[in-house]
Design a protein around this motif. Structure first.
Motif, short mmCIF file in Angstrom:
data_model
loop_
_atom_site.label_atom_id
_atom_site.label_comp_id
_atom_site.label_asym_id
_atom_site.label_seq_id
_atom_site.Cartn_x
_atom_site.Cartn_y
_atom_site.Cartn_z
N THR A 1 0.96 -1.40 0.03
CA THR A 1 0.12 0.03 0.08
C THR A 1 0.88 1.43 0.14
N PRO A 2 0.22 2.36 -0.31
CA PRO A 2 1.08 3.74 -0.32
C PRO A 2 1.71 4.00 1.25
N ILE A 3 1.03 3.69 2.13
CA ILE A 3 1.46 3.79 3.52
C ILE A 3 2.62 2.81 3.87
N ASP A 4 2.52 1.61 3.31
CA ASP A 4 3.62 0.59 3.31
C ASP A 4 4.93 1.18 2.92
N VAL A 5 4.81 1.66 1.72
CA VAL A 5 6.15 2.39 1.08
C VAL A 5 6.44 3.44 1.91
N MET A 6 5.52 4.18 2.32
CA MET A 6 5.89 5.29 3.10
C MET A 6 6.71 5.19 4.05
N ARG A 7 6.21 3.94 4.96
CA ARG A 7 7.08 3.68 6.23
C ARG A 7 8.34 2.76 5.95
N MET A 8 8.31 1.90 5.11
CA MET A 8 9.34 1.12 4.81
C MET A 8 10.86 1.75 4.48
N ARG A 9 10.27 2.88 3.56
CA ARG A 9 11.61 3.63 3.08
C ARG A 9 12.19 4.34 4.06
N LYS A 10 11.12 4.85 4.99
CA LYS A 10 11.58 5.84 5.91
C LYS A 10 12.53 5.00 7.13
N ALA A 11 11.94 3.85 7.30
CA ALA A 11 12.74 2.94 8.30
C ALA A 11 13.98 2.62 7.75
N LEU A 12 14.00 2.32 6.41
CA LEU A 12 15.44 1.99 5.76
C LEU A 12 16.28 3.25 5.43
N GLY A 13 15.83 4.27 5.69
CA GLY A 13 16.61 5.45 5.37
C GLY A 13 16.79 5.87 3.96
N ILE A 14 16.24 5.52 3.04
CA ILE A 14 16.25 5.55 1.53
C ILE A 14 15.19 6.33 1.03
N SER A 15 15.65 6.76 -0.25
CA SER A 15 14.79 7.74 -0.90
C SER A 15 13.69 6.91 -1.43
N SER A 16 12.38 7.30 -1.51
CA SER A 16 11.22 6.72 -2.26
C SER A 16 11.83 6.05 -3.61
N GLU A 17 12.56 6.97 -4.59
CA GLU A 17 12.84 6.32 -5.67
C GLU A 17 13.79 5.12 -5.63
N ASP A 18 14.72 5.22 -4.57
CA ASP A 18 15.88 3.98 -4.31
C ASP A 18 14.88 2.63 -3.93
N PHE A 19 13.95 3.08 -3.06
CA PHE A 19 12.95 2.00 -2.57
C PHE A 19 12.27 1.23 -3.64
N LEU A 20 11.62 1.98 -4.28
CA LEU A 20 10.98 1.62 -5.62
C LEU A 20 11.73 0.72 -6.44
N GLU A 21 12.80 1.15 -6.80
CA GLU A 21 13.98 0.51 -7.55
C GLU A 21 14.34 -0.70 -7.00
N ARG A 22 14.80 -0.63 -5.68
CA ARG A 22 15.52 -1.81 -5.20
C ARG A 22 14.46 -2.89 -4.54
N HIS A 23 13.12 -2.53 -4.17
CA HIS A 23 12.35 -3.29 -3.50
C HIS A 23 11.17 -3.64 -4.06
N THR A 24 10.73 -3.28 -5.13
CA THR A 24 9.49 -3.39 -5.73
C THR A 24 9.55 -3.94 -7.18
N HIS A 25 8.39 -4.66 -7.72
CA HIS A 25 8.01 -4.76 -8.98
C HIS A 25 6.85 -3.91 -9.28
N ARG A 26 6.60 -3.51 -10.47
CA ARG A 26 5.63 -2.55 -10.77
C ARG A 26 4.58 -3.65 -11.65
N LEU A 27 3.14 -3.48 -11.26
CA LEU A 27 2.42 -4.34 -12.08
C LEU A 27 1.33 -3.35 -12.66
N ILE A 28 0.74 -3.43 -13.87
CA ILE A 28 -0.36 -2.86 -14.31
C ILE A 28 -1.83 -3.64 -14.15
N SER A 29 -2.59 -2.92 -13.78
CA SER A 29 -4.04 -4.08 -13.65
C SER A 29 -4.65 -3.72 -15.09
#
Ligand code: SF4
Ligand code: SF4
Length: 265
Positions: free
Chosen positions: A43-71
């Motif tokens: 969820t957006p809240i998940d991303v917001m909290r996880m990247r803050k806890a990891l101390g990285i930018s949201s862009e880095d988080f998306l790049e390193r820890h996520t896959h993007r899907l299109i509905s």
């Protein structure tokens, strides 16, 4: 009796007062087994909290820890947690001692072994053969489970997000434009980029935003996320909310564009 109820597994729909038995702990023989080979939507809240806890930018988080899907249905992007490339496809955050980001773990990890069935009811998504925690005697109501797992924090943003997604409206006009998909992704999941967009593009020339709102969204990610949801409502459905369009700016732009067209002629 309790075990009998649980063996009904996925068929059994539960509401707030219904009970289930569960306890997960490092001593259990299946410990960590569910943190592998699993699809976890963020969820957006998940991303917001996880990247803050990891101390990285949201862009880095998306790049390193996520896959993007299109509905296929809505054309809207969604993010899933990227697993390690090892044989078991283990989660990047699992350690021998359990989840290394436990305080900031995603929504679905908090809700496990439950999942929502239809927005109102819940169901177990594993049985006691797979999840031995379901053989334990600690009893929970659905309501107490949600409270203790910190899920109430998500209720308000979730409610707002449902408004943004407004499925009927979105499905009528499936989002196919990659720029619109990117706007959606940016405003909900890539908050550093969205903040830069608000403060460093012509955004604040187009919209008149109250100073107290600007002050909040400059620092506060949750406030920025709510703001992003309002903006998406405007972009996709024309609902202005607290966004006020600067008519003078639009008039000026119109004159510039018309002037440019006349010169070309
Ligand atoms: S399968 Fe169940 S008991 Fe085992 S680690 Fe996962 S949640 Fe805990
Ligand atoms: S985020 Fe934590 S709880 Fe969720 S799958 Fe990964 S290690 Fe397990």
């Amino acid at each position: 009796m309790k075990l009998k109820d649980q063996t009904q597994g996925p068929e059994r729909l539960m509401t707030w007062d219904d009970t289930f038995c569960f306890k997960c702990h490092p001593g259990i023989d299946c410990f960590n087994s569910c943190c592998a080979n699993v699809t976890i939507f963020l969820t957006p809240i998940d991303v917001m909290r996880m990247r803050k806890a990891l101390g990285i930018s949201s862009e880095d988080f998306l790049e390193r820890h996520t896959h993007r899907l299109i509905s296929h249905q809505t054309g809207l992007p969604a993010l899933v947690l990227r697993m390690r490339e090892d044989e078991r496809k283990t989660c990047s955050f699992v350690t021998e001692k359990g989840c290394s980001i436990y305080e900031n773990r995603p929504y679905s990890c908090r809700l496990y072994p439950l999942d929502t069935a239809n927005g109102v009811e819940f169901k177990l998504i594993v049985d006691h053969e797979t999840c031995h925690g379901l053989r334990e005697s600690e009893e929970w109501t659905v309501e107490r489970w949600r409270t203790e797992q910190g899920l109430l924090y998500y209720d308000d943003p979730d409610h707002n997000l449902k408004d943004v997604m407004a499925p009927d409206q979105v499905w009528e006009q499936k989002i196919a434009d990659p720029r619109a998909q990117d706007m959606f992704l940016m405003a909900l999941y890539d908050l550093d980029r969205f903040r830069e967009f608000v403060f460093k593009s012509s955004f604040l020339q187009k919209f008149k935003i109250d100073d107290d709102i600007l002050e909040k969204i400059r620092e506060d990610d949750l406030a920025l996320l709510y703001f992003g949801m309002q903006w998406l409502r405007f972009v996709f459905f024309g609902q202005k909310g607290f966004l006020k369009i600067d008519r003078d700016y639009l008039e000026k732009k119109k004159i510039e564009v018309l002037g440019g067209q006349r010169q070309k002629k």
